[in-house]
Design a protein around this motif. Structure first.
Motif, PDB file in Angstrom:
ATOM      1  N   ILE A 189       0.848  -1.186   0.000  1.00  9.06           N
ATOM      2  CA  ILE A 189       0.000   0.000   0.000  1.00  9.06           C
ATOM      3  C   ILE A 189       0.887   1.241   0.000  1.00  9.06           C
ATOM      4  O   ILE A 189       1.823   1.339   0.795  1.00  9.06           O
ATOM      5  N   LEU A 190       0.612   2.147  -0.895  1.00  9.07           N
ATOM      6  CA  LEU A 190       1.427   3.352  -0.996  1.00  9.07           C
ATOM      7  C   LEU A 190       0.534   4.573  -0.799  1.00  9.07           C
ATOM      8  O   LEU A 190      -0.524   4.684  -1.412  1.00  9.07           O
ATOM      9  N   ILE A 191       0.958   5.457   0.086  1.00  7.49           N
ATOM     10  CA  ILE A 191       0.211   6.691   0.321  1.00  7.49           C
ATOM     11  C   ILE A 191       1.019   7.842  -0.249  1.00  7.49           C
ATOM     12  O   ILE A 191       2.162   8.053   0.143  1.00  7.49           O
ATOM     13  N   VAL A 192       0.448   8.563  -1.191  1.00  4.82           N
ATOM     14  CA  VAL A 192       1.219   9.603  -1.879  1.00  4.82           C
ATOM     15  C   VAL A 192       0.533  10.957  -1.756  1.00  4.82           C
ATOM     16  O   VAL A 192      -0.659  11.084  -2.019  1.00  4.82           O
ATOM     17  N   ASP A 193       1.304  11.953  -1.364  1.00  4.46           N
ATOM     18  CA  ASP A 193       0.803  13.325  -1.390  1.00  4.46           C
ATOM     19  C   ASP A 193       1.206  13.910  -2.740  1.00  4.46           C
ATOM     20  O   ASP A 193       1.853  13.257  -3.544  1.00  4.46           O
ATOM     21  N   GLU A 194       0.833  15.154  -2.955  1.00  3.83           N
ATOM     22  CA  GLU A 194       1.103  15.765  -4.241  1.00  3.83           C
ATOM     23  C   GLU A 194       2.582  15.980  -4.513  1.00  3.83           C
ATOM     24  O   GLU A 194       2.995  17.075  -4.847  1.00  3.83           O
ATOM     25  N   VAL A 195       3.374  14.932  -4.380  1.00  8.84           N
ATOM     26  CA  VAL A 195       4.804  15.131  -4.590  1.00  8.84           C
ATOM     27  C   VAL A 195       5.161  15.125  -6.063  1.00  8.84           C
ATOM     28  O   VAL A 195       6.286  15.381  -6.430  1.00  8.84           O
ATOM     29  N   LEU A 196       4.171  14.812  -6.874  1.00 12.52           N
ATOM     30  CA  LEU A 196       4.492  14.714  -8.298  1.00 12.52           C
ATOM     31  C   LEU A 196       4.783  16.062  -8.918  1.00 12.52           C
ATOM     32  O   LEU A 196       5.407  16.143  -9.958  1.00 12.52           O
ATOM     33  N   ALA A 197       4.326  17.097  -8.258  1.00 13.05           N
ATOM     34  CA  ALA A 197       4.490  18.424  -8.840  1.00 13.05           C
ATOM     35  C   ALA A 197       5.891  18.959  -8.620  1.00 13.05           C
ATOM     36  O   ALA A 197       6.082  20.082  -8.196  1.00 13.05           O
ATOM     37  N   VAL A 198       6.873  18.145  -8.862  1.00 16.97           N
ATOM     38  CA  VAL A 198       8.252  18.598  -8.685  1.00 16.97           C
ATOM     39  C   VAL A 198       9.054  18.285  -9.945  1.00 16.97           C
ATOM     40  O   VAL A 198       8.672  17.427 -10.723  1.00 16.97           O
ATOM     41  N   GLY A 199      10.146  18.992 -10.085  1.00 17.12           N
ATOM     42  CA  GLY A 199      11.049  18.710 -11.186  1.00 17.12           C
ATOM     43  C   GLY A 199      10.555  19.277 -12.505  1.00 17.12           C
ATOM     44  O   GLY A 199       9.498  19.893 -12.591  1.00 17.12           O
ATOM     45  N   ASP A 200      11.350  19.057 -13.540  1.00 19.15           N
ATOM     46  CA  ASP A 200      10.987  19.607 -14.843  1.00 19.15           C
ATOM     47  C   ASP A 200       9.985  18.683 -15.543  1.00 19.15           C
ATOM     48  O   ASP A 200       9.639  17.623 -15.055  1.00 19.15           O
ATOM     49  N   ALA A 201       9.529  19.133 -16.694  1.00 16.75           N
ATOM     50  CA  ALA A 201       8.467  18.410 -17.407  1.00 16.75           C
ATOM     51  C   ALA A 201       8.866  16.969 -17.709  1.00 16.75           C
ATOM     52  O   ALA A 201       8.077  16.047 -17.528  1.00 16.75           O
ATOM     53  N   GLU A 202      10.104  16.781 -18.122  1.00 15.45           N
ATOM     54  CA  GLU A 202      10.560  15.448 -18.495  1.00 15.45           C
ATOM     55  C   GLU A 202      10.475  14.523 -17.293  1.00 15.45           C
ATOM     56  O   GLU A 202       9.998  13.395 -17.370  1.00 15.45           O
ATOM     57  N   PHE A 203      10.926  15.056 -16.150  1.00 18.08           N
ATOM     58  CA  PHE A 203      10.941  14.240 -14.951  1.00 18.08           C
ATOM     59  C   PHE A 203       9.527  13.977 -14.451  1.00 18.08           C
ATOM     60  O   PHE A 203       9.215  12.891 -13.983  1.00 18.08           O
ATOM     61  N   GLN A 204       8.672  14.983 -14.602  1.00 16.64           N
ATOM     62  CA  GLN A 204       7.275  14.789 -14.199  1.00 16.64           C
ATOM     63  C   GLN A 204       6.633  13.663 -14.974  1.00 16.64           C
ATOM     64  O   GLN A 204       5.868  12.871 -14.433  1.00 16.64           O
ATOM     65  N   LYS A 205       6.956  13.585 -16.244  1.00 16.28           N
ATOM     66  CA  LYS A 205       6.363  12.538 -17.062  1.00 16.28           C
ATOM     67  C   LYS A 205       6.852  11.177 -16.580  1.00 16.28           C
ATOM     68  O   LYS A 205       6.082  10.217 -16.488  1.00 16.28           O
ATOM     69  N   LYS A 206       8.144  11.120 -16.242  1.00 14.04           N
ATOM     70  CA  LYS A 206       8.723   9.899 -15.716  1.00 14.04           C
ATOM     71  C   LYS A 206       7.968   9.479 -14.448  1.00 14.04           C
ATOM     72  O   LYS A 206       7.664   8.317 -14.239  1.00 14.04           O
ATOM     73  N   CYS A 207       7.704  10.471 -13.583  1.00 18.56           N
ATOM     74  CA  CYS A 207       7.035  10.188 -12.316  1.00 18.56           C
ATOM     75  C   CYS A 207       5.622   9.683 -12.548  1.00 18.56           C
ATOM     76  O   CYS A 207       5.184   8.714 -11.936  1.00 18.56           O
ATOM     77  N   MET A 208       4.915  10.354 -13.476  1.00 21.42           N
ATOM     78  CA  MET A 208       3.554   9.928 -13.778  1.00 21.42           C
ATOM     79  C   MET A 208       3.550   8.508 -14.310  1.00 21.42           C
ATOM     80  O   MET A 208       2.707   7.689 -13.928  1.00 21.42           O
ATOM     81  N   GLY A 209       4.508   8.227 -15.178  1.00 23.28           N
ATOM     82  CA  GLY A 209       4.626   6.880 -15.730  1.00 23.28           C
ATOM     83  C   GLY A 209       4.826   5.861 -14.634  1.00 23.28           C
ATOM     84  O   GLY A 209       4.192   4.799 -14.614  1.00 23.28           O
ATOM     85  N   LYS A 210       5.682   6.219 -13.685  1.00 24.26           N
ATOM     86  CA  LYS A 210       5.969   5.307 -12.582  1.00 24.26           C
ATOM     87  C   LYS A 210       4.716   5.076 -11.738  1.00 24.26           C
ATOM     88  O   LYS A 210       4.416   3.946 -11.343  1.00 24.26           O
TER      89      LYS A 210
END
Lengths: 431, 287
Positions: A189-210
């Motif tokens: 079980i993973l609990i995630v806050d809005e940490v995705l809103a970090v880094g540049d666009a390329e990295f954000q896409k990587k994070c979303m993919g993950k």
């Protein structure tokens, strides 16, 4: 259906307002004396609903009250709600950084929470050392981290600096490394806050993919975000909090829609404004509406929805050189000032006495954000205004129907307005 | 938080507002042992980064303190050292005392110093003060090397130093009791400081006062019987005295006094752990 992995029953959290934690020793002694006399502790149930806009009578508030929900394995639950709705408090209880005042919370399986990235990073330690330390804080064993170390470093893209103290890192590198560790957690079980809103666009896409990959593996994810578009695209279930209680629980789409509707029904936000006619004016605005392409009056729009403003006005005499115009603001800055005579100078000719209707479509698409129709007026071009009204509507444009990453109308992109530019790219030769 | 069998389903974790006082989760501390060691490593590495002398600083501190004590208490005040060369007498007390004082002061701000991390992720909070105890063992080790060097030197030149070799096995227990006392007082203070910040001001001052209430700069034999009784109520006294008895052959040794210190340590430690455990669940609301 899979089995239930999280069950929350009657969960509540109360906070005492005012000087939290700085209770005097005297007050504690009194409390202790009361307890000695066998009296009950001050009843906690006196608390009030957590509405920060109203001044309450009690100094106890419910940050959360009577929260019941359960999560089945493989669910991706999005938790939404306005600021102060209790999202963070719920997240804190679920991730065990604080205890509930009431209720129980039961979990099956290993749980990891990601309320921020890079928790416990020490500036003096190297990237390598911090990966191990941060991994261990997040609940991984040294062996697990060692197994995934190469993968983590590759994901972060900071191979070259892995043996440099992180205080020498750029903030981007720091965040990348920190997220890379978090992304390689493998709890049930993973609990995630809005940490995705970090880094540049390329990295954000990587994070979303993950994130998508994680949820695709049948793991359970609890996700808190303000980005409704992300919630819709990522989550299967949705939980809408309002003033500390659950307002809606169901599918992610439904929850988001419910949330948007609740915005519109907020008290002081009309979609139709009328003004009482006065005889002594030469011209007057009578009625203003805001609506979408189906003429449904509302204040919440998706980026792709067309927005119309309808203005009724009356001329009490024949006037020439007349125009009707409006200003659109975002964050106090005027984005556009337009009038119906701008493109059609022939309208400057005499207009007869009578009632008129004007419909204007706002620039499309507008980037997500809060907009204001800061001014609507009628007047004689280059001479002066006759009738005008300020701050008629506040409306919201949100990225709901699509994933905004890589789109120029994404709110993350710089630029005030969306502009559709034509690009031509051609392959020239192989090298 | 306890592992429990629900009537129908088995849950790995159940969280309720008021769990029992005795729900110290030793199993999860064991699960997080890697984190414990990584925190020790962090302390170790981060202390020396960008220092010229590195671990050498750990030696300078007791050396200078010993010199000052020798001048002030030995030469100026002429306080007895039980016939032991003053340098050796003072450093033996300082070495053990420093470990206790470090453990106490560095664990006493556990909650406040780690609020940022504690607020974001859960792990057994006791891991942090435990890592402090272990980190400080390294410092103690270095200072013991210094002590042994001085001890061996005086062993050869002074007949007054006559160790009780048969009691050498007591030494690890002395360290354990010292660590337990330091941890016990430290986390007790850290639990109380989440509510009463006043205690943070008291810690440094209190530790200094406690040193003068322990036989560090004077031998217990220099006191009147009545004073001696009061002094032995201090659980640290018998540890320092036993240490001196074992290594220097001076000092006061009593099995009973040592057991008193041990029991004192057990009580303060278990009480503190229970309080700490209770505070850790809600302290984020008050820090």
């Amino acid at each position: 259906m899979g089995n239930t992995v999280i069950k929350v029953e009657g969960l509540g959290k109360q906070y005492r307002l005012g000087q939290v934690g700085s209770a005097t020793f005297g007050a504690d002694l009194k409390k202790f004396a009361r307890r000695l006399q066998g009296k009950k502790e001050q009843p906690l149930d006196l608390g009030e609903e957590n509405d920060r806009t109203k001044k309450g009578n009690s100094d106890i508030v419910w940050a959360l009250k009577d929260i019941n929900f359960s999560v089945t394995q493989g669910d991706v639950l999005g938790i939404i709600g306005r600021n102060g709705a209790g999202k963070s408090t719920l997240l804190k209880i679920l991730s065990r950084t604080t205890s509930p005042t009431f209720g129980t919370y039961k979990v099956k399986g290993r749980i990891a929470s990601l309320l921020e990235v890079g928790t416990g990073f020490h500036p003096d330690l190297t990237g390598r050392e911090n990966v191990f330390l941060n991994g261990a804080i997040l609940g991984m064993t040294k062996k697990e981290i060692a197994l995934k170390f190469d993968e983590i470093v590759a994901f972060s893209g900071v191979e070259r600096y892995i043996d440099t103290p992180v205080k020498r890192y750029s903030s981007g590198m720091y965040v990348r490394l920190a997220f890379a560790v978090a992304a390689h957690l493998e709890p049930e079980i993973l609990i995630v806050d809005e940490v995705l809103a970090v880094g540049d666009a390329e990295f954000q896409k990587k994070c979303m993919g993950k994130m998508k990959a994680v949820s695709g593996e049948g793991r359970t994810v609890l996700f808190v975000s303000h980005q409704l578009g992300t919630i819709k695209s990522l989550c299967t279930k949705g939980l809408l909090l309002h003033n500390g209680t659950i307002q809606y629980s169901g599918s992610a789409n439904e929850a988001v829609n419910y949330y948007l509707r609740s915005f519109t029904s907020m008290g002081s936000a009309p979609t139709n404004v009328t003004f009482t006619p006065k005889d002594n004016k030469r011209a007057q605005i009578l009625d203003v509406k805001i609506y979408d392409v189906n003429q449904e009056q509302k204040l919440n729009f998706d980026v792709f929805e067309k927005i119309f403003i309808e203005i009724y006005y009356v001329l009490n005499e024949d006037i020439s050189g007349l125009g009707v115009g409006l200003n659109i603001d975002r964050g106090g800055e005027i984005l556009a000032c337009s009038s119906d005579t701008d493109e059609n100078p022939e309208r400057l000719a005499l207009r007869k006495k009578g009632v008129y209707k004007t419909i204007v479509q706002l620039p499309h698409p507008l980037k997500s954000g809060t907009y204001t129709i800061s001014s609507i007026g009628i007047g004689i071009t280059n001479v002066g205004g006759i009738d005008s009204h300020d701050n008629i509507f506040n409306f919201f444009v949100e990225e709901n129907s699509f994933d905004p990453t890589f789109k120029s109308y994404s709110a993350n992109r710089p630029g005030i307005m969306f502009a559709s530019l034509k690009w031509e790219t051609s392959f020239l030769e192989e090298v | 938080m306890e592992n429990a069998n629900n009537k129908i389903e088995k849950w790995d974790l159940i969280i309720k507002p008021q769990s029992s006082w005795l729900s110290v989760d030793l199993v999860s501390i064991w699960k997080y042992r890697d984190l414990l060691m990584l925190l020790v490593k962090r302390d170790f590495v981060s202390v020396y980064k960008q220092t010229l002398l590195g671990p050498f600083w750990f030696i300078i501190q007791p050396v200078i303190t010993t010199v000052i004590f020798t001048v002030i208490f030995g030469n100026l005040a002429s306080i007895s050292t039980d016939g032991i060369p003053p340098t050796l007498f003072y450093i033996s007390g300082i070495t053990l005392w420093a470990y206790f004082a470090d453990c106490l002061t560095k664990t006493s701000n556990t909650f406040i110093a780690n609020a940022a991390v504690f607020g974001k992720v859960y792990f057994p909070r006791l891991i942090v003060p435990l890592s402090v105890l272990i980190s400080n063992l390294w410092k103690l080790g270095i200072q013991l090397v210094l002590f042994i060097a001085i001890w061996v030197y005086y062993l050869n030149i002074s007949k007054a130093v006559s160790p009780n070799w048969t009691l050498l096995w007591l030494f690890p227990f002395l360290i354990i009791i010292m660590a337990g006392l330091g941890l016990g007082f430290g986390i007790l203070i850290s639990s109380l400081t989440t509510k009463y910040r006043d205690l943070t001001f008291l810690v440094g001052f209190g530790v200094q006062l406690l040193m003068y209430a322990s036989p560090i700069v004077y031998p217990i034999s220099a006191l009147s019987p009545k004073m001696k009784f009061w002094l032995m109520l201090n659980p640290i006294s018998s540890i320092i005295e036993t240490f001196k008895y074992v290594f220097l052959g001076s000092g006061y040794f009593s099995g009973g006094a040592l057991i008193y210190s041990f029991i004192f340590m057990l009580i303060i430690l278990s009480t503190s752990v229970l309080i700490f455990n209770r505070v850790e669940k809600t302290f984020m609301d008050s820090v």
